[in-house]
Scaffold this active site. Sequence first.
Site, mmCIF file in Angstrom:
data_model
loop_
_atom_site.group_PDB
_atom_site.id
_atom_site.type_symbol
_atom_site.label_atom_id
_atom_site.label_comp_id
_atom_site.label_asym_id
_atom_site.label_seq_id
_atom_site.Cartn_x
_atom_site.Cartn_y
_atom_site.Cartn_z
ATOM 1 N N ASN A 185 0.861 -1.184 0.000
ATOM 2 C CA ASN A 185 0.000 0.000 0.000
ATOM 3 C C ASN A 185 0.900 1.237 0.000
ATOM 4 O O ASN A 185 2.130 1.113 -0.123
ATOM 5 C CB ASN A 185 -0.998 -0.035 1.169
ATOM 6 C CG ASN A 185 -0.319 0.082 2.525
ATOM 7 O OD1 ASN A 185 0.872 0.420 2.625
ATOM 8 N ND2 ASN A 185 -1.038 -0.196 3.587
ATOM 9 N N THR A 221 -1.431 -0.288 -3.933
ATOM 10 C CA THR A 221 -2.841 -0.025 -3.629
ATOM 11 C C THR A 221 -2.939 1.328 -2.925
ATOM 12 O O THR A 221 -2.125 1.663 -2.065
ATOM 13 C CB THR A 221 -3.458 -1.143 -2.764
ATOM 14 O OG1 THR A 221 -2.705 -1.276 -1.555
ATOM 15 C CG2 THR A 221 -3.432 -2.476 -3.494
ATOM 16 N N ALA A 251 -9.027 -4.836 3.792
ATOM 17 C CA ALA A 251 -9.309 -4.518 2.377
ATOM 18 C C ALA A 251 -8.120 -4.930 1.512
ATOM 19 O O ALA A 251 -8.292 -5.543 0.451
ATOM 20 C CB ALA A 251 -9.598 -3.034 2.216
ATOM 21 N N GLY A 252 -6.908 -4.610 1.969
ATOM 22 C CA GLY A 252 -5.708 -4.999 1.214
ATOM 23 C C GLY A 252 -5.596 -6.512 1.120
ATOM 24 O O GLY A 252 -5.251 -7.056 0.063
#
Length: 305
Positions: A185, A221, A251-252
């Site tokens: 991320n 992300t 979510a990741g």
Amino acid sequence: MPAKVVVVGSLNMDLVTRAERLPRGGETLIGTSFATVSGGKGANQAVAAARLGARVSMIGCVGSDAYGEQLRGALLAEQIDCQAVSVVEGSSGVALIVVDDSSQNAIVIVAGSNGLLGPETVARFDAVLQQAEVIICQLEVPLATVGYTLKRGQALGKTVILNPAPASGPLPAEWYASINYLIPNESEATALSGVMVDSLESAEAAAACLIKAGAGKVIITLGAQGLLFASEDEFERFPAPKVKAIDTTAAGDTFVGGFAAALASGMTEAEAIRFGQVAAALSVTRAGAQPSIPSLSDVQAFVPL
Ligand code: RIB
């Protein structure tokens, strides 16, 4: 027979509180709820891949406590093969999580049994790795174990994914050559590349550094901003499906597990990315780690806002 994804990584019991906002240093806040939820980045990614259509095996360690039994049980309930989830003496991994009213979270993890997953354990379950089409690792287990798995995965000719989470600095340089897909991320991409990632432009600069370091392909992300895909020849931006977020926990992980399952099932890279994005978008509309991960039919029925 669905394709096989093998996850080498962590299982944590998540102790989750909700509060209006995240506490500042030294501050006590009154929370609004508390729940105990199965999580851990490795286990979340395994559950995501399983719910989203793959056959999944997990290699990991739980403690000899009640949490260990629950964490293993949660994977078995998803038909995940747990022959390589060992029970070791002592406490299971835990994560203390606060989620605020804007759906953001702050997490502290204590490794517990995850810290006892050594390279020798992964080597003992080599037959499990050999069955994989895609192997996924994260950084909640010892680095020596991750390094071993990446190298072994590459030697076996598997598609190797590293989700470098959590990351506090650069990765060992020799790892890069074994990674087909590196999926950080923003904050992890910043830690790995030294480039402050706070926009799509800076994500391109960070991804270029990580490709130069030797990663096959990089997917950064960016939450509600979508993601950046980078290879040696191109950058491509993928906007995020619009949803009303209530909790971004896992979510990741949902993206990584969904992407891996889709890739293993034969989708193209671009299709697998979009599939993972829809799964991740759905996960933020629900609370908790594993309870928030959607099924294949949820993803197929998804209609954006
Ligand atoms: O990515 C979310 C996960 O991070 C949580 O389930 C928690 O266990 C931590 O590992």
